[in-house]
Write an enzyme that holds these catalytic residues in place. Sequence first.
Site, short mmCIF file in Angstrom:
data_model
loop_
_atom_site.label_atom_id
_atom_site.label_comp_id
_atom_site.label_asym_id
_atom_site.label_seq_id
_atom_site.Cartn_x
_atom_site.Cartn_y
_atom_site.Cartn_z
N LYS A 294 72.53 30.05 1.23
CA LYS A 294 73.82 30.25 0.52
C LYS A 294 74.88 29.29 1.05
CE LYS A 294 74.39 34.62 1.67
NZ LYS A 294 73.21 34.90 2.51
N ARG B 1 78.60 42.81 0.20
CA ARG B 1 77.30 43.14 0.79
C ARG B 1 76.95 44.61 0.60
NH1 ARG B 1 77.06 38.71 4.76
NH2 ARG B 1 75.21 38.78 6.03
N ARG C 69 66.92 28.00 13.03
CA ARG C 69 68.28 27.65 12.61
C ARG C 69 69.23 27.52 13.82
NH1 ARG C 69 71.63 31.08 8.18
NH2 ARG C 69 71.82 32.68 9.80
N ARG D 91 72.52 31.45 16.88
CA ARG D 91 73.30 32.69 16.73
C ARG D 91 72.53 33.87 17.31
NH1 ARG D 91 74.92 32.68 10.41
NH2 ARG D 91 74.55 34.89 10.78
N ARG E 32 68.79 42.89 10.09
CA ARG E 32 69.56 42.34 8.95
C ARG E 32 68.76 42.46 7.66
NH1 ARG E 32 70.75 36.68 11.30
NH2 ARG E 32 72.08 36.24 9.54
#
Length: 235
Positions: free
Chosen positions: A21, A96, A135, A166, A177
Amino acid sequence: MARASGLAMRMVLFGPSGAGKGTQAQMLKDQLGVVHIASGDLFRNHLRLGTPLGRQISEYVNQGLLVPDEVTIDIVLDKVMPLMSAAGFILDGFPRNTHQAEVLEAKLVGEARGLDKVVAIDVAEDVLVGRLGSRYTCRQCQAPHAVAPGEKAPVCSQCGGVLYQRPDDAPAAVQRRFQVYQQETLPVLEFYRKRGLLAEVSGVGTVEEVYGRVTAALGLGPAGRPSAKPSPKPR
Ligand code: AMP
């Protein structure tokens, strides 16, 4: 990069963590000159600056849980509502859950500037796990980078900032998540489907391939202009 058209589209980019995104939003922002509002980036800025809000939300963000609505809705609407009515924007990571979607709708429709489109980017969970594991994110500008296992993380290609992993990209937080996404976030798709706003595209392939699908779903041509529609035949 050139701001091609200044088209004032109001849109949501929807999808699970790792769907791409942020990358797609950045490309759309560059092409259309719209404002990119990423709720996760807003929160991470507070964490980085150590603000009182940052301290309040750190546990939620680091563990991969949703930050409570009373905090989240304010922080996002504080960015959206002051925009000029003609300004376009991309919401990334918000809404969300259906309550956030309802509040956003009430606010925007109340000002006669409802959403034009919601584009959901779909990627299988095993692909997402691989992407999130590799990532690295820029501390400075938050741009995501893919770094192969064992490879030293380079500096940010956008701003030269330091890259880090992260905490919520660690395996346990990623699983949480995904669960939160299934339980709380997926119902938002139905919310927008019922309103005829939803377009779903595959997020598999190169960044450019996915971008082609996203822009097609938005009814944009390659340069971000509305696709040419055949003129009506004279009767
Ligand atoms: P993201 O960068 O979009 O993956 O978001 C990172 C984290 O910020 C999420 O795991 C949540 O803890 C928090 N967050 C971001 N957006 C929202 C939202 N709309 N509602 C609640 N929490 C959010």
